[in-house]
Design a protein around this motif. Structure first.
Motif, PDB file in Angstrom:
ATOM      1  N   ASN A  61       0.844  -1.259   0.006  1.00 47.64           N
ATOM      2  CA  ASN A  61       0.392   0.013  -0.057  1.00 47.64           C
ATOM      3  C   ASN A  61       1.015   1.020   0.033  1.00 47.64           C
ATOM      4  N   CYS A  62       1.487   1.735  -1.464  1.00 46.92           N
ATOM      5  CA  CYS A  62       2.831   2.802  -1.322  1.00 46.92           C
ATOM      6  C   CYS A  62       1.740   3.896  -1.529  1.00 46.92           C
ATOM      7  N   HIS A  63       2.594   5.066  -0.809  1.00 48.03           N
ATOM      8  CA  HIS A  63       2.115   6.481  -1.469  1.00 48.03           C
ATOM      9  C   HIS A  63       3.085   7.507  -2.047  1.00 48.03           C
ATOM     10  N   GLU A 111      -4.574  -2.487  -1.012  1.00 50.69           N
ATOM     11  CA  GLU A 111      -3.938  -2.225  -1.379  1.00 50.69           C
ATOM     12  C   GLU A 111      -4.235  -2.931  -3.451  1.00 50.69           C
ATOM     13  N   ILE A 151       0.332   8.666   6.342  1.00 52.35           N
ATOM     14  CA  ILE A 151       0.867   7.002   5.452  1.00 52.35           C
ATOM     15  C   ILE A 151       1.608   6.098   6.807  1.00 52.35           C
ATOM     16  N   SER A 172      -0.175   2.270   5.855  1.00 53.08           N
ATOM     17  CA  SER A 172       1.511   1.875   5.105  1.00 53.08           C
ATOM     18  C   SER A 172       1.336   0.411   5.642  1.00 53.08           C
ATOM     19  N   THR A 173       1.321   0.210   4.936  1.00 54.54           N
ATOM     20  CA  THR A 173       2.367  -1.497   4.535  1.00 54.54           C
ATOM     21  C   THR A 173       3.533  -1.538   5.049  1.00 54.54           C
ATOM     22  N   HIS A 174       4.288  -0.580   5.062  1.00 55.71           N
ATOM     23  CA  HIS A 174       5.821  -0.595   5.093  1.00 55.71           C
ATOM     24  C   HIS A 174       6.480  -0.352   4.115  1.00 55.71           C
ATOM     25  N   GLU A 216       7.221   4.002   0.241  1.00 51.42           N
ATOM     26  CA  GLU A 216       6.945   5.647  -0.303  1.00 51.42           C
ATOM     27  C   GLU A 216       7.817   7.048  -0.511  1.00 51.42           C
ATOM     28  N   SER A 219       8.783   3.047   6.145  1.00 49.73           N
ATOM     29  CA  SER A 219       8.400   1.929   5.613  1.00 49.73           C
ATOM     30  C   SER A 219      10.423   1.627   4.845  1.00 49.73           C
TER      31      SER A 219
END
Length: 414
Positions: free
Chosen positions: A225-227, A309, A330, A334-336, A339, A358
């Motif tokens: 789950n990237c930002h 995601e 984030i 986030s899923t770390h 980013e 992350s």
């Protein structure tokens, strides 16, 4: 535990013991031959892959893209093996050495982990990447792919095993579990007598199932789950190009951007522009209330969206009040994995890198670079989102541990 899986484990241990003694030059020559044999047998691979694709009629397009094998993708697999052959052998490395007050000579040496198990979904290239990386690092591997890619994986594993056998090397360094039932995965998760570490590669559900149920030590490879965060000082042309690349180039992979955060000071100018570009590429946008008010074609986002995601041409958009607001959002959702911040203020960029929790944090670059090949690792066994042992793209170094070799001349402890 089924007798067949135990037998795979026993054979893998024998192979791992032999691999640990191979010299780097021998491993490199073998990898080059593996690459050549993949190219020589590409028709067999593609024929097998067509069978898998024919059975995948009910799969979404984002998954059939991962499943598909083409001549170019086979060339890429072979190129990955050749690149691994060119890399330094971590097991030939001595990290450091010293002499103690008692006159003991101590060397800290890199050694293989042993037997690595990999449970993965519809990505046939994993079979080749994993085989190459584990072989070069002196590990045996037991692969258990999904049913969707079974015929392709059998073809790939057979070619690789035959190549090793013809070279006088242990074919059991690469083994494939052909039983794709949940039971075989569960048993593999608990094969503690034979598997030293287990690496899951796939979607969130698979990864969490392995993490929660395995008694074998697990390296968690994360969903992405990237930002992308567009700062108030961003070059907006750069921001648009990076955002489109990160979302559109290959939306089905874990390093594709799923969320777009925009600083409120540039949102009015930037959001309509980037929204049009993304929509023109077929991206469905979902946004918070402020985003929807600026661009009416954006669909309202649900609370679930911020943690999802998509692996698809979908992106959620949020306008934030500040850099710290972006960081807080984030780190919460986030899923770390990966980013990025787009900014012309390098101090704000460095602050973002330090504050984000992350594995990979970019300033002014696409998240799509989170990849073992792009990082110079040749290929990757996965992208770890945990903090222990390995983090980020895992190449050869991350498939080793350390051993202390101590030499004395009669010392006893008093």
């Amino acid at each position: 535990m089924t007798e067949k899986l135990v037998m795979l484990g026993q054979k893998a241990q024998v192979a791992a013991n032999r691999l640990a003694l191979l010299k780097a030059a021998d491993k490199n020559a073998a990898l080059l031959q593996l690459a050549a044999d993949l190219i020589n047998h590409q028709d067999e691979i593609i024929t097998a892959n067509k069978k898998d694709l024919a059975n995948a009629t009910d799969m979404p397009a984002k998954f059939t893209d991962r499943l598909m094998v083409t001549p170019q993708r086979i060339n890429d697999m072979a190129a990955g093996l050749r690149t691994i052959a060119d890399l330094a052998d971590p097991t030939a490395q001595i990290d450091k050495g010293w002499v103690t007050n008692d006159g003991l000579e101590i060397l800290q040496r890199r050694v293989p982990l042993g037997v690595i198990g990999i449970i993965f979904e519809a990505r046939p290239n994993v079979t080749v990447d994993a085989a190459g990386l584990t072989f070069k690092s002196g590990n045996a591997v037991i692969l258990r792919g999904g049913k969707e890619a079974l015929q392709t994986n059998i073809a790939l594993a057979t070619i690789l095993r035959n190549s090793l056998k013809e070279q006088g090397l242990p074919a059991d360094a690469i083994q494939l579990v052909t039983d794709t039932s949940h039971q075989s995965a569960d048993e593999m998760m608990n094969l503690t007598d034979y598997i030293d570490v287990l690496i899951p590669r796939g979607g969130h559900n698979l990864i969490q199932r392995v993490v929660k149920n395995a008694t074998v030590p697990v390296i968690e490879t994360g969903a992405g789950n990237c930002h992308i965060y567009i700062d108030k000082d961003a070059d907006l042309d750069m921001a648009a190009a990076i955002t489109v690349n990160a979302k559109v180039q290959r939306p089905s992979v874990c390093n594709a951007a799923e969320k777009l955060l925009i600083h409120q000071d540039v949102a009015k100018k930037f959001l309509p522009v980037i929204a049009k570009k993304l929509i023109d590429h077929g991206v469905q946008l979902r946004g918070d209330e402020r985003s929807c008010s600026l661009v009416p074609t954006i669909h309202p986002a649900s609370d679930e969206d911020w943690d999802t995601e998509y692996n698809d041409l979908i992106m959620a958009v949020k306008i934030v009040d500040s850099l710290d607001s972006a960081i807080d959002h984030i780190n919460k959702h986030s899923t770390h994995h990966s980013e990025a911040i787009i900014t012309n203020d390098i101090n704000r960029g460095r602050y973002f890198q330090q504050a984000i929790n992350s594995a990979c944090v970019y300033v002014n670059a696409s998240t799509r670079f989170t990849d073992g090949g792009e990082f110079g690792f040749g290929a990757e066994i996965g992208i770890s989102t945990q903090k222990l042992h390995a983090r980020g793209p895992m190449g050869l170094q991350q498939l080793t541990t350390i051993k202390y070799e101590i030499t004395g001349n009669g010392q006893v402890r008093h």
